[in-house]
Design a protein around this motif. Structure first.
Motif, PDB file in Angstrom:
ATOM      1  N   PRO A  81     -60.220  65.293  -1.719  1.00  0.00           N
ATOM      2  CA  PRO A  81     -61.269  64.709  -0.871  1.00  0.00           C
ATOM      3  C   PRO A  81     -61.123  63.189  -0.759  1.00  0.00           C
ATOM      4  N   LYS A  82     -61.639  62.636   0.310  1.00  0.00           N
ATOM      5  CA  LYS A  82     -61.532  61.206   0.586  1.00  0.00           C
ATOM      6  C   LYS A  82     -62.139  60.376  -0.537  1.00  0.00           C
ATOM      7  N   TRP A  83     -63.277  60.821  -1.098  1.00  0.00           N
ATOM      8  CA  TRP A  83     -63.932  60.038  -2.130  1.00  0.00           C
ATOM      9  C   TRP A  83     -63.074  59.948  -3.397  1.00  0.00           C
ATOM     10  N   MET A  84     -62.299  60.984  -3.701  1.00  0.00           N
ATOM     11  CA  MET A  84     -61.407  60.944  -4.859  1.00  0.00           C
ATOM     12  C   MET A  84     -60.274  59.943  -4.635  1.00  0.00           C
ATOM     13  N   ILE A  85     -59.738  59.949  -3.434  1.00  0.00           N
ATOM     14  CA  ILE A  85     -58.651  59.035  -3.097  1.00  0.00           C
ATOM     15  C   ILE A  85     -59.153  57.583  -3.144  1.00  0.00           C
ATOM     16  N   ASP A  86     -60.381  57.345  -2.658  1.00  0.00           N
ATOM     17  CA  ASP A  86     -60.945  55.991  -2.700  1.00  0.00           C
ATOM     18  C   ASP A  86     -61.117  55.508  -4.137  1.00  0.00           C
ATOM     19  N   ILE A  87     -61.592  56.387  -5.016  1.00  0.00           N
ATOM     20  CA  ILE A  87     -61.760  56.020  -6.425  1.00  0.00           C
ATOM     21  C   ILE A  87     -60.401  55.736  -7.063  1.00  0.00           C
ATOM     22  N   ALA A  88     -59.399  56.536  -6.725  1.00  0.00           N
ATOM     23  CA  ALA A  88     -58.055  56.315  -7.260  1.00  0.00           C
ATOM     24  C   ALA A  88     -57.516  54.956  -6.809  1.00  0.00           C
ATOM     25  N   GLU A  90     -59.295  52.304  -6.017  1.00  0.00           N
ATOM     26  CA  GLU A  90     -60.027  51.285  -6.755  1.00  0.00           C
ATOM     27  C   GLU A  90     -59.477  51.130  -8.163  1.00  0.00           C
ATOM     28  N   ARG A  91     -59.229  52.245  -8.828  1.00  0.00           N
ATOM     29  CA  ARG A  91     -58.712  52.194 -10.196  1.00  0.00           C
ATOM     30  C   ARG A  91     -57.346  51.529 -10.251  1.00  0.00           C
ATOM     31  N   MET A  92     -56.480  51.849  -9.290  1.00  0.00           N
ATOM     32  CA  MET A  92     -55.167  51.216  -9.261  1.00  0.00           C
ATOM     33  C   MET A  92     -55.303  49.713  -9.057  1.00  0.00           C
ATOM     34  N   ASP A  93     -56.216  49.303  -8.172  1.00  0.00           N
ATOM     35  CA  ASP A  93     -56.433  47.882  -7.913  1.00  0.00           C
ATOM     36  C   ASP A  93     -56.931  47.177  -9.176  1.00  0.00           C
ATOM     37  N   ILE A  94     -57.856  47.804  -9.888  1.00  0.00           N
ATOM     38  CA  ILE A  94     -58.374  47.234 -11.132  1.00  0.00           C
ATOM     39  C   ILE A  94     -57.251  47.091 -12.157  1.00  0.00           C
ATOM     40  N   LEU A  95     -56.428  48.126 -12.298  1.00  0.00           N
ATOM     41  CA  LEU A  95     -55.333  48.078 -13.270  1.00  0.00           C
ATOM     42  C   LEU A  95     -54.330  46.973 -12.943  1.00  0.00           C
ATOM     43  N   PHE A  96     -54.000  46.789 -11.665  1.00  0.00           N
ATOM     44  CA  PHE A  96     -53.071  45.728 -11.290  1.00  0.00           C
ATOM     45  C   PHE A  96     -53.682  44.350 -11.537  1.00  0.00           C
ATOM     46  N   ASN A  97     -54.987  44.191 -11.245  1.00  0.00           N
ATOM     47  CA  ASN A  97     -55.646  42.914 -11.528  1.00  0.00           C
ATOM     48  C   ASN A  97     -55.607  42.600 -13.014  1.00  0.00           C
ATOM     49  N   ARG A  98     -55.886  43.599 -13.841  1.00  0.00           N
ATOM     50  CA  ARG A  98     -55.858  43.393 -15.292  1.00  0.00           C
ATOM     51  C   ARG A  98     -54.442  43.103 -15.773  1.00  0.00           C
ATOM     52  N   ALA A  99     -53.459  43.761 -15.173  1.00  0.00           N
ATOM     53  CA  ALA A  99     -52.067  43.508 -15.557  1.00  0.00           C
ATOM     54  C   ALA A  99     -51.697  42.057 -15.271  1.00  0.00           C
ATOM     55  N   GLU A 100     -52.172  41.543 -14.144  1.00  0.00           N
ATOM     56  CA  GLU A 100     -51.878  40.153 -13.788  1.00  0.00           C
ATOM     57  C   GLU A 100     -52.523  39.183 -14.779  1.00  0.00           C
ATOM     58  N   ILE A 109     -49.546  53.080  -3.728  1.00  0.00           N
ATOM     59  CA  ILE A 109     -50.084  51.932  -4.445  1.00  0.00           C
ATOM     60  C   ILE A 109     -50.530  50.916  -3.397  1.00  0.00           C
ATOM     61  N   PRO A 110     -51.686  50.251  -3.599  1.00  0.00           N
ATOM     62  CA  PRO A 110     -52.191  49.315  -2.589  1.00  0.00           C
ATOM     63  C   PRO A 110     -51.151  48.274  -2.188  1.00  0.00           C
ATOM     64  N   TYR A 118     -50.411  49.017 -18.102  1.00  0.00           N
ATOM     65  CA  TYR A 118     -51.346  49.147 -16.973  1.00  0.00           C
ATOM     66  C   TYR A 118     -50.621  49.622 -15.718  1.00  0.00           C
ATOM     67  N   ILE A 119     -49.417  49.122 -15.502  1.00  0.00           N
ATOM     68  CA  ILE A 119     -48.629  49.545 -14.339  1.00  0.00           C
ATOM     69  C   ILE A 119     -48.276  51.023 -14.468  1.00  0.00           C
ATOM     70  N   GLU A 120     -47.921  51.438 -15.663  1.00  0.00           N
ATOM     71  CA  GLU A 120     -47.605  52.844 -15.897  1.00  0.00           C
ATOM     72  C   GLU A 120     -48.817  53.735 -15.588  1.00  0.00           C
ATOM     73  N   LEU A 121     -50.003  53.302 -16.020  1.00  0.00           N
ATOM     74  CA  LEU A 121     -51.225  54.071 -15.745  1.00  0.00           C
ATOM     75  C   LEU A 121     -51.523  54.124 -14.242  1.00  0.00           C
ATOM     76  N   ALA A 122     -51.320  52.984 -13.559  1.00  0.00           N
ATOM     77  CA  ALA A 122     -51.566  52.955 -12.109  1.00  0.00           C
ATOM     78  C   ALA A 122     -50.604  53.894 -11.382  1.00  0.00           C
ATOM     79  N   ARG A 123     -49.342  53.929 -11.814  1.00  0.00           N
ATOM     80  CA  ARG A 123     -48.375  54.843 -11.199  1.00  0.00           C
ATOM     81  C   ARG A 123     -48.758  56.303 -11.440  1.00  0.00           C
ATOM     82  N   ASN A 124     -49.254  56.595 -12.650  1.00  0.00           N
ATOM     83  CA  ASN A 124     -49.681  57.969 -12.938  1.00  0.00           C
ATOM     84  C   ASN A 124     -50.851  58.386 -12.048  1.00  0.00           C
ATOM     85  N   ILE A 125     -51.786  57.473 -11.824  1.00  0.00           N
ATOM     86  CA  ILE A 125     -52.908  57.768 -10.918  1.00  0.00           C
ATOM     87  C   ILE A 125     -52.383  57.999  -9.511  1.00  0.00           C
TER      88      ILE A 125
END
Length: 123
Positions: free
Chosen positions: A7-14, A16-26, A54-55, A39-46
């Motif tokens: 569903p679209k809402w799941m993809i949107d949450i994913a 967001e999570r990838m964006d948060i993980l990349f920000n934290r990695a930076e 990936i955004p 963090y990059i590994e987790l974002a790739r898994n998502i």
């Protein structure tokens, strides 16, 4: 969950999570580079789990071979050679080559469009 598209809402949450993980990695890279790589590994898994990309702003910030977070000047080098961007990973030695012809065309078209608008204003 059944096969097929999520569903679209799941993809949107994913996304967001990838964006948060990349920000934290930076933010974490200077203090703890290994944590930023995790963090990059987790974002790739998502990304793989929800079958999303990936955004765009973060797409070139990790190595496509060793999947490490890249920071220009620390563990990667960026060079412009023959109409392409070469990103050299200092961790594994992989070179990512990205053409920038399209960007140059868009810039040229914008310049031509602005010129034609100015010319019409004087007529």
């Amino acid at each position: 969950m059944a096969r097929g598209k999520r569903p679209k809402w799941m993809i949107d949450i994913a996304q967001e999570r990838m964006d948060i993980l990349f920000n934290r990695a930076e933010k974490e890279y200077k203090k703890n580079p290994e944590r930023s790589h995790r963090y990059i590994e987790l974002a790739r898994n998502i990304s793989k789990k929800y079958n999303t990309k990936i955004p765009q702003p973060w797409n070139r910030r990790y190595c496509k071979k060793c999947y490490k977070f890249l920071v220009p000047g620390h563990n990667c080098a960026v060079r412009l050679i023959n109409n392409e961007i070469n990103i050299y990973c200092g961790e594994c030695g992989h070179v990512m080559k990205i053409p920038y012809i399209r960007e140059k065309k868009l810039k040229r078209r914008a310049k031509i469009d602005s010129y034609t608008f100015k010319k019409r204003d004087y007529e």
